[in-house]
Design a protein around this motif. Structure first.
Motif, short mmCIF file in Angstrom:
data_model
loop_
_atom_site.label_atom_id
_atom_site.label_comp_id
_atom_site.label_asym_id
_atom_site.label_seq_id
_atom_site.Cartn_x
_atom_site.Cartn_y
_atom_site.Cartn_z
N GLY A 132 -5.25 38.48 20.65
CA GLY A 132 -4.50 37.32 20.19
C GLY A 132 -3.05 37.66 19.93
N LEU A 133 -2.23 36.62 19.97
CA LEU A 133 -0.79 36.79 19.73
C LEU A 133 -0.40 36.43 18.31
CD1 LEU A 133 0.62 35.31 23.05
CD2 LEU A 133 0.28 37.71 22.45
N GLY A 134 -1.27 35.72 17.60
CA GLY A 134 -0.95 35.31 16.25
C GLY A 134 -0.02 34.11 16.24
N HIS A 135 0.35 33.73 15.05
CA HIS A 135 1.26 32.60 14.88
C HIS A 135 2.49 33.13 14.13
CE1 HIS A 135 2.41 28.41 14.64
NE2 HIS A 135 2.76 28.62 13.38
N ASP A 136 3.61 33.15 14.83
CA ASP A 136 4.81 33.74 14.26
C ASP A 136 5.98 32.79 14.47
OD1 ASP A 136 7.10 35.35 13.67
OD2 ASP A 136 5.90 37.14 14.06
N GLY A 138 1.63 47.02 28.60
CA GLY A 138 1.12 48.35 28.92
C GLY A 138 -0.30 48.30 29.45
N ARG A 139 -1.13 47.47 28.83
CA ARG A 139 -2.52 47.34 29.30
C ARG A 139 -2.57 46.76 30.70
NH1 ARG A 139 -5.41 44.13 24.59
NH2 ARG A 139 -7.10 44.09 26.10
N LEU A 140 -1.75 45.79 30.97
CA LEU A 140 -1.73 45.18 32.31
C LEU A 140 -1.21 46.16 33.35
CD1 LEU A 140 -0.53 41.58 31.44
CD2 LEU A 140 -2.78 42.24 32.28
N ALA A 141 -0.16 46.89 32.98
CA ALA A 141 0.43 47.85 33.93
C ALA A 141 -0.55 48.97 34.25
CB ALA A 141 1.72 48.41 33.35
N ALA A 142 -1.36 49.35 33.28
CA ALA A 142 -2.33 50.42 33.49
C ALA A 142 -3.40 49.97 34.46
CB ALA A 142 -2.95 50.85 32.16
N THR A 171 -15.50 35.09 44.85
CA THR A 171 -14.46 36.11 45.02
C THR A 171 -13.39 36.03 43.94
OG1 THR A 171 -13.19 34.65 46.47
CG2 THR A 171 -14.80 36.12 47.52
N HIS A 172 -13.73 35.47 42.79
CA HIS A 172 -12.72 35.30 41.76
C HIS A 172 -12.18 36.64 41.27
CE1 HIS A 172 -15.06 36.52 38.22
NE2 HIS A 172 -16.07 35.87 38.74
N PRO A 173 -10.90 36.65 40.88
CA PRO A 173 -10.30 37.88 40.35
C PRO A 173 -10.80 38.17 38.92
CG PRO A 173 -8.72 36.08 40.37
CD PRO A 173 -9.98 35.56 40.99
N ALA A 174 -10.37 39.30 38.38
CA ALA A 174 -10.70 39.62 37.00
C ALA A 174 -10.09 38.56 36.08
CB ALA A 174 -10.16 41.00 36.65
N ILE A 175 -10.87 38.09 35.12
CA ILE A 175 -10.42 37.02 34.22
C ILE A 175 -10.55 37.50 32.78
CG2 ILE A 175 -10.75 34.63 33.49
CD1 ILE A 175 -12.18 34.17 36.21
N ALA A 176 -9.50 37.28 31.99
CA ALA A 176 -9.53 37.63 30.57
C ALA A 176 -8.95 36.49 29.74
CB ALA A 176 -8.73 38.91 30.32
N ALA A 195 6.57 42.28 14.69
CA ALA A 195 5.24 42.76 15.06
C ALA A 195 4.76 42.16 16.38
CB ALA A 195 4.24 42.44 13.95
N LEU A 196 5.17 40.93 16.67
CA LEU A 196 4.76 40.27 17.91
C LEU A 196 5.38 40.95 19.13
CD1 LEU A 196 3.00 38.05 18.98
CD2 LEU A 196 4.85 36.43 18.62
N SER A 197 6.57 41.52 18.98
CA SER A 197 7.18 42.29 20.08
C SER A 197 6.29 43.47 20.45
CB SER A 197 8.57 42.78 19.69
OG SER A 197 9.47 41.71 19.58
N ALA A 198 5.71 44.11 19.44
CA ALA A 198 4.81 45.24 19.69
C ALA A 198 3.53 44.77 20.38
CB ALA A 198 4.48 45.94 18.38
N VAL A 199 3.05 43.58 20.03
CA VAL A 199 1.85 43.03 20.67
C VAL A 199 2.13 42.79 22.15
CG1 VAL A 199 0.29 41.05 20.77
CG2 VAL A 199 0.93 42.02 18.55
N PHE A 200 3.29 42.19 22.46
CA PHE A 200 3.64 41.95 23.86
C PHE A 200 3.81 43.27 24.63
CE2 PHE A 200 4.97 37.59 22.64
CZ PHE A 200 4.25 36.91 23.61
N ALA A 201 4.42 44.26 23.99
CA ALA A 201 4.57 45.56 24.63
C ALA A 201 3.22 46.19 24.92
CB ALA A 201 5.42 46.49 23.76
N SER A 202 2.29 46.05 23.99
CA SER A 202 0.94 46.58 24.18
C SER A 202 0.22 45.86 25.33
CB SER A 202 0.14 46.43 22.89
OG SER A 202 -1.21 46.80 23.09
N LEU A 203 0.35 44.53 25.38
CA LEU A 203 -0.26 43.76 26.46
C LEU A 203 0.32 44.18 27.81
CD1 LEU A 203 -0.42 40.12 25.04
CD2 LEU A 203 -2.36 41.56 25.71
#
Length: 193
Positions: free
Chosen positions: A154-158, A189-193, A113-118, A179-187
């Protein structure tokens, strides 16, 4: 979050109009700390079981609840992970981190019964390193477990992230145009969707 909570997990009860363990960070984010002044970082299993059982109804004012769990396969971590809707396994390119991530994925995937894993990779240096980690992790999980996790990227190394952590401030406040702020915002958004 640069706050000192007065209480941690133990004794938290949203049903009574809130909890001293809940700290307002800003108007759209509250923090429920794992440890407060008493210093207990992990709740006992019996308390945690009851807490998780009632959390969805007690915390209906929240759109999302995010757990930042301890690494490894602690009983408390497993109890939390098996009670959520989605799991993001965060790893780094280091071999020990990848091994620990695989071990946790193996245990989670064995539960019917595991949840979705990424998988989400942090601190990778370049795009080809990210692709290599994804391909190797998928090859191993496919070969030994018969399936692969989702992939969040990936988040990269910043260096700015290191500064934000050291300054106990959000990346968005420190460097909103990074640029990493945009990556977090994108993540987000994907999670919220």
């Amino acid at each position: 979050a640069n706050v000192v909570p007065t209480a941690g997990w133990q004794g938290t009860d949203f049903a009574d109009g809130g909890s001293p363990a809940v700290t307002r960070i800003h108007d759209r984010l509250d923090l429920l700390a794992s440890a407060g002044a008493d210093g207990r970082a992990l709740p006992d299993i019996q308390y945690l079981t009851v807490f998780l059982k009632h959390l969805r109804t007690q915390a209906m004012a929240y759109d999302f609840i995010v757990f930042d769990t301890a690494t490894g396969i602690l009983p408390q971590t497993m109890l939390i992970l098996l009670s959520v809707d989605e799991i993001i396994l965060v790893t780094t390119p280091e071999l020990t981190a990848l091994s620990n991530c695989y071990a946790l994925y193996k245990v989670l995937a064995a539960n019917k019964t595991h949840p979705a894993i990424a998988l989400l990779v942090n601190h990778e240096d370049r795009p080809e390193q990210l692709a290599y980690i994804k391909d190797k992790f998928n090859a191993i999980t496919r070969q030994f477990l018969g399936h692969i996790p989702g992939f969040m990227g990936g988040l990269g190394h910043d260096r700015v992230m290191v500064e934000a952590v050291a300054g106990q401030t959000s990346l968005d406040r420190l460097a909103p145009e990074n640029a990493l702020s945009a990556v977090f915002a994108s993540l987000a958004g994907r999670l919220a969707a």
